[in-house]
Design a protein around this motif. Structure first.
Motif, PDB file in Angstrom:
ATOM      1  N   TYR A 130      11.424  50.408  27.142  1.00 25.89           N
ATOM      2  CA  TYR A 130      10.898  51.763  27.385  1.00 25.89           C
ATOM      3  C   TYR A 130       9.453  51.884  26.904  1.00 25.89           C
ATOM      4  O   TYR A 130       8.659  52.636  27.503  1.00 25.89           O
ATOM      5  CB  TYR A 130      11.783  52.796  26.698  1.00 25.89           C
ATOM      6  CG  TYR A 130      13.090  53.028  27.419  1.00 25.89           C
ATOM      7  CD1 TYR A 130      13.135  53.742  28.610  1.00 25.89           C
ATOM      8  CD2 TYR A 130      14.281  52.528  26.914  1.00 25.89           C
ATOM      9  CE1 TYR A 130      14.332  53.955  29.277  1.00 25.89           C
ATOM     10  CE2 TYR A 130      15.485  52.728  27.577  1.00 25.89           C
ATOM     11  CZ  TYR A 130      15.503  53.436  28.756  1.00 25.89           C
ATOM     12  OH  TYR A 130      16.696  53.643  29.424  1.00 25.89           O
ATOM     13  N   LEU A 131       9.096  51.169  25.856  1.00 24.76           N
ATOM     14  CA  LEU A 131       7.691  51.160  25.433  1.00 24.76           C
ATOM     15  C   LEU A 131       6.813  50.503  26.494  1.00 24.76           C
ATOM     16  O   LEU A 131       5.692  50.953  26.757  1.00 24.76           O
ATOM     17  CB  LEU A 131       7.550  50.427  24.102  1.00 24.76           C
ATOM     18  CG  LEU A 131       7.996  51.198  22.849  1.00 24.76           C
ATOM     19  CD1 LEU A 131       7.973  50.288  21.632  1.00 24.76           C
ATOM     20  CD2 LEU A 131       7.101  52.420  22.623  1.00 24.76           C
ATOM     21  N   VAL A 132       7.298  49.435  27.110  1.00 21.01           N
ATOM     22  CA  VAL A 132       6.559  48.800  28.214  1.00 21.01           C
ATOM     23  C   VAL A 132       6.386  49.799  29.357  1.00 21.01           C
ATOM     24  O   VAL A 132       5.305  49.912  29.942  1.00 21.01           O
ATOM     25  CB  VAL A 132       7.282  47.533  28.695  1.00 21.01           C
ATOM     26  CG1 VAL A 132       6.641  47.000  29.971  1.00 21.01           C
ATOM     27  CG2 VAL A 132       7.266  46.458  27.612  1.00 21.01           C
ATOM     28  N   ARG A 139       8.525  35.752  11.681  1.00 19.66           N
ATOM     29  CA  ARG A 139       8.525  36.941  12.558  1.00 19.66           C
ATOM     30  C   ARG A 139       7.789  38.103  11.900  1.00 19.66           C
ATOM     31  O   ARG A 139       7.021  38.826  12.554  1.00 19.66           O
ATOM     32  CB  ARG A 139       9.962  37.350  12.863  1.00 19.66           C
ATOM     33  CG  ARG A 139      10.757  36.351  13.674  1.00 19.66           C
ATOM     34  CD  ARG A 139      12.188  36.838  13.789  1.00 19.66           C
ATOM     35  NE  ARG A 139      13.047  35.831  14.392  1.00 19.66           N
ATOM     36  CZ  ARG A 139      14.259  35.534  13.953  1.00 19.66           C
ATOM     37  NH1 ARG A 139      14.754  36.160  12.882  1.00 19.66           N
ATOM     38  NH2 ARG A 139      14.984  34.612  14.555  1.00 19.66           N
ATOM     39  N   THR A 140       8.047  38.305  10.617  1.00 21.47           N
ATOM     40  CA  THR A 140       7.400  39.401   9.901  1.00 21.47           C
ATOM     41  C   THR A 140       5.888  39.227   9.895  1.00 21.47           C
ATOM     42  O   THR A 140       5.135  40.197  10.110  1.00 21.47           O
ATOM     43  CB  THR A 140       7.932  39.476   8.465  1.00 21.47           C
ATOM     44  OG1 THR A 140       9.351  39.692   8.498  1.00 21.47           O
ATOM     45  CG2 THR A 140       7.264  40.593   7.686  1.00 21.47           C
ATOM     46  N   GLU A 141       5.418  38.023   9.645  1.00 17.82           N
ATOM     47  CA  GLU A 141       3.975  37.769   9.650  1.00 17.82           C
ATOM     48  C   GLU A 141       3.375  38.015  11.019  1.00 17.82           C
ATOM     49  O   GLU A 141       2.260  38.537  11.150  1.00 17.82           O
ATOM     50  CB  GLU A 141       3.705  36.333   9.193  1.00 17.82           C
ATOM     51  CG  GLU A 141       3.973  36.104   7.711  1.00 17.82           C
ATOM     52  CD  GLU A 141       3.942  34.625   7.327  1.00 17.82           C
ATOM     53  OE1 GLU A 141       3.675  33.795   8.238  1.00 17.82           O
ATOM     54  OE2 GLU A 141       4.188  34.304   6.145  1.00 17.82           O
ATOM     55  N   ARG A 142       4.099  37.668  12.066  1.00 16.15           N
ATOM     56  CA  ARG A 142       3.599  37.896  13.429  1.00 16.15           C
ATOM     57  C   ARG A 142       3.461  39.393  13.709  1.00 16.15           C
ATOM     58  O   ARG A 142       2.468  39.842  14.281  1.00 16.15           O
ATOM     59  CB  ARG A 142       4.542  37.246  14.439  1.00 16.15           C
ATOM     60  CG  ARG A 142       4.086  37.390  15.888  1.00 16.15           C
ATOM     61  CD  ARG A 142       5.039  36.691  16.830  1.00 16.15           C
ATOM     62  NE  ARG A 142       4.948  35.252  16.690  1.00 16.15           N
ATOM     63  CZ  ARG A 142       4.081  34.490  17.369  1.00 16.15           C
ATOM     64  NH1 ARG A 142       3.224  35.063  18.218  1.00 16.15           N
ATOM     65  NH2 ARG A 142       4.055  33.201  17.198  1.00 16.15           N
ATOM     66  N   LEU A 143       4.460  40.167  13.301  1.00 22.67           N
ATOM     67  CA  LEU A 143       4.415  41.609  13.549  1.00 22.67           C
ATOM     68  C   LEU A 143       3.470  42.332  12.603  1.00 22.67           C
ATOM     69  O   LEU A 143       3.061  43.466  12.880  1.00 22.67           O
ATOM     70  CB  LEU A 143       5.824  42.198  13.427  1.00 22.67           C
ATOM     71  CG  LEU A 143       6.799  41.785  14.525  1.00 22.67           C
ATOM     72  CD1 LEU A 143       8.188  42.325  14.251  1.00 22.67           C
ATOM     73  CD2 LEU A 143       6.320  42.268  15.878  1.00 22.67           C
ATOM     74  N   PRO A 171       3.640  41.043  20.337  1.00 25.94           N
ATOM     75  CA  PRO A 171       4.356  40.157  19.413  1.00 25.94           C
ATOM     76  C   PRO A 171       5.833  40.521  19.255  1.00 25.94           C
ATOM     77  O   PRO A 171       6.667  39.644  19.025  1.00 25.94           O
ATOM     78  CB  PRO A 171       3.601  40.317  18.088  1.00 25.94           C
ATOM     79  CG  PRO A 171       2.848  41.577  18.207  1.00 25.94           C
ATOM     80  CD  PRO A 171       2.531  41.750  19.653  1.00 25.94           C
ATOM     81  N   ALA A 172       6.177  41.810  19.372  1.00 23.06           N
ATOM     82  CA  ALA A 172       7.582  42.200  19.241  1.00 23.06           C
ATOM     83  C   ALA A 172       8.418  41.614  20.371  1.00 23.06           C
ATOM     84  O   ALA A 172       9.520  41.095  20.141  1.00 23.06           O
ATOM     85  CB  ALA A 172       7.704  43.724  19.224  1.00 23.06           C
ATOM     86  N   VAL A 173       7.902  41.688  21.579  1.00 17.89           N
ATOM     87  CA  VAL A 173       8.616  41.092  22.718  1.00 17.89           C
ATOM     88  C   VAL A 173       8.708  39.580  22.543  1.00 17.89           C
ATOM     89  O   VAL A 173       9.751  38.966  22.814  1.00 17.89           O
ATOM     90  CB  VAL A 173       7.916  41.456  24.038  1.00 17.89           C
ATOM     91  CG1 VAL A 173       8.508  40.664  25.205  1.00 17.89           C
ATOM     92  CG2 VAL A 173       8.034  42.953  24.311  1.00 17.89           C
ATOM     93  N   ALA A 188      11.840  34.813  21.727  1.00 24.55           N
ATOM     94  CA  ALA A 188      11.974  33.546  21.014  1.00 24.55           C
ATOM     95  C   ALA A 188      13.311  33.450  20.308  1.00 24.55           C
ATOM     96  O   ALA A 188      13.929  32.378  20.248  1.00 24.55           O
ATOM     97  CB  ALA A 188      10.835  33.399  19.999  1.00 24.55           C
ATOM     98  N   SER A 189      13.812  34.579  19.797  1.00 26.59           N
ATOM     99  CA  SER A 189      15.105  34.553  19.101  1.00 26.59           C
ATOM    100  C   SER A 189      16.236  34.254  20.065  1.00 26.59           C
ATOM    101  O   SER A 189      17.254  33.675  19.682  1.00 26.59           O
ATOM    102  CB  SER A 189      15.353  35.902  18.407  1.00 26.59           C
ATOM    103  OG  SER A 189      15.698  36.907  19.341  1.00 26.59           O
ATOM    104  N   ARG A 190      16.092  34.627  21.325  1.00 25.69           N
ATOM    105  CA  ARG A 190      17.131  34.369  22.314  1.00 25.69           C
ATOM    106  C   ARG A 190      17.229  32.880  22.660  1.00 25.69           C
ATOM    107  O   ARG A 190      18.223  32.435  23.215  1.00 25.69           O
ATOM    108  CB  ARG A 190      16.863  35.174  23.580  1.00 25.69           C
ATOM    109  CG  ARG A 190      17.057  36.668  23.376  1.00 25.69           C
ATOM    110  CD  ARG A 190      16.549  37.484  24.551  1.00 25.69           C
ATOM    111  NE  ARG A 190      16.720  38.894  24.294  1.00 25.69           N
ATOM    112  CZ  ARG A 190      17.682  39.645  24.824  1.00 25.69           C
ATOM    113  NH1 ARG A 190      18.553  39.088  25.648  1.00 25.69           N
ATOM    114  NH2 ARG A 190      17.796  40.928  24.547  1.00 25.69           N
TER     115      ARG A 190
END
Length: 413
Positions: A34-36, A353-357, A401-403, A408-410
């Protein structure tokens, strides 16, 4: 005194079909999708009919409602220490019905077919009602829990949305002299009820977890005291705008601000112990500031309006700080913390992941709030366009980065 860590207290099963990490890999894309769509609306709005209405409902009905349903269930299980579910089938059905309903409501605004929106609103109502039943069942089945007040906030918030949805559906098909009052009622019930009550309940445990510090003494007590004050404020505001008693409505806003203050005192004590130093912590902090601004602007709008129609026309001045400043920033801040933890994979992956976000977070927070501060002022159109682009750029700096993190987690085994 320790606090509940949003991701760590849930059962660590992530490999099975009902595991927390597997579930969040499946549903984590919903708010991001929805953000996209919101970005797409921002880029194409000159050719879209009713783009303001569409953008507002993408944020509140698409992003916020999905995030609240998903994460309030997560926090309910955590604070009540519920055992892991045997199946996510019911959760999946609720989210499917919810998003089919959201799609119907959004489509009705684009194609100007109100009855599609009414059917969609009915589906959203059914999904949210089922969520309420789920919350009640978990609360009744659980042993007494120290942070059960969080779930009580969720119950009150969900009840508020169930009141607001039929009013919104009614406004899709009926346009008469009562529309201005109904619009003000619908907006306040959803914003101060569904969103604000949920946030106040969630921050009890989420905020010290984000700061990586212990909860302030008296935080749970403050939350228990704040909830009836917030509910009383919501009742007064909604009654005041519906009957057009502005003084009652403003008194309700004052009660809401008091509830926010009750929650903010222990939050500030935790922040003094551990200074905010990340995107989630500063985004949530900025959101709290904009909530106070929005309440103040709302009070001025209601007091200065000669009738409900004037108040409804001026309500856009409230929506900008509320939707972008408060709702947008608190959702992005919460997701930036919760997604890396809930997706599992071990400490190294969570840190990555945290560093990326978190990347470039001072610039992102500063850009967002400086641009928003300029946007709400009486500035020329070209300045508004520039600030809008800056806000959009800051959103993309989170969204990309969130997407990437979710996709990547999938691919993890």
């Amino acid at each position: 005194m320790s606090t509940i860590v949003a991701g760590d207290q849930a059962p660590p099963s992530g490999s099975g079909p009902t595991g927390r990490a597997t579930w969040h890999r499946r549903v984590g894309m919903l708010p991001l999708a929805y953000l996209v769509a919101l970005v797409a609306v921002a880029l194409t709005h000159p050719v879209l009919p009713a783009w303001r209405w569409l953008g507002m409902h993408l944020l509140l009905l698409g992003v916020a409602t999905n995030a609240i349903v998903i994460w309030s269930a997560h926090f309910t299980s955590a604070v009540l220490r519920c055992p892991p579910p045997a199946s996510r089938h019911g959760d999946g059905i609720r989210l499917t019905v919810l998003n089919l309903g959201v799609a119907g409501v959004l489509a009705s605004g684009v194609v100007d077919q109100p009855w599609i929106g009414v059917v969609g609103a009915g589906m959203v109502f059914a999904a949210v009602a089922a969520h309420l039943v789920w919350l009640v069942a978990r609360l009744r089945a659980a042993l007494p829990a120290r942070f059960a007040v969080t779930v009580h906030h969720y119950l009150a918030a969900t009840g508020a949305l169930l009141v607001g949805i039929p009013v919104g559906a009614w406004m899709l098909v009926v346009d008469d002299v009562s529309r201005s009052r109904l619009l003000l009622f619908h907006a306040h019930v959803n914003l101060l009820g569904w969103v604000t009550l949920t946030v106040l309940g969630t921050l009890l445990t989420l905020w010290p977890t984000v700061l990586r510090t212990r909860m302030a003494d008296g935080a749970a007590t403050a939350a228990r005291r704040g909830l009836p004050v917030a509910v009383a404020g919501l009742t007064a505001v909604s009654t005041g705008v519906l009957a057009w008693w502005p003084l009652l409505a403003v008194g309700g806003l004052a009660l809401t601000a008091t509830a926010v203050l009750l929650t903010a005192v222990p939050a500030a004590q935790a922040a003094r112990r551990k200074t905010p130093a990340s995107f989630p912590s500063w985004s949530i902090t900025a959101a709290a500031g904009w909530l106070v601004v929005a309440l103040g602007v709302d009070a001025w709008t209601l007091l200065s309006a000669s009738d409900p129609a004037v108040a409804a026309d001026r309500f856009s001045a409230v929506l900008v700080p509320f939707l972008i400043g408060f709702v947008g920033q608190v959702i992005l801040g919460a997701l930036a913390y919760l997604l890396p933890v809930a997706l599992g994979g071990g400490p190294a992956l969570v840190r990555e992941r945290t560093e990326r976000l978190d990347r470039h977070w001072p610039q992102r927070v500063a850009t967002t709030n400086a641009a928003l501060a300029v946007f709400v002022l009486a500035v020329p159109p070209y300045v508004r366009i520039t600030t809008s682009l800056l806000l959009l750029a800051a959103l993309l700096q989170f969204l990309v980065p969130a997407v990437h993190v979710l996709l990547a987690s999938r691919r993890q085994p």
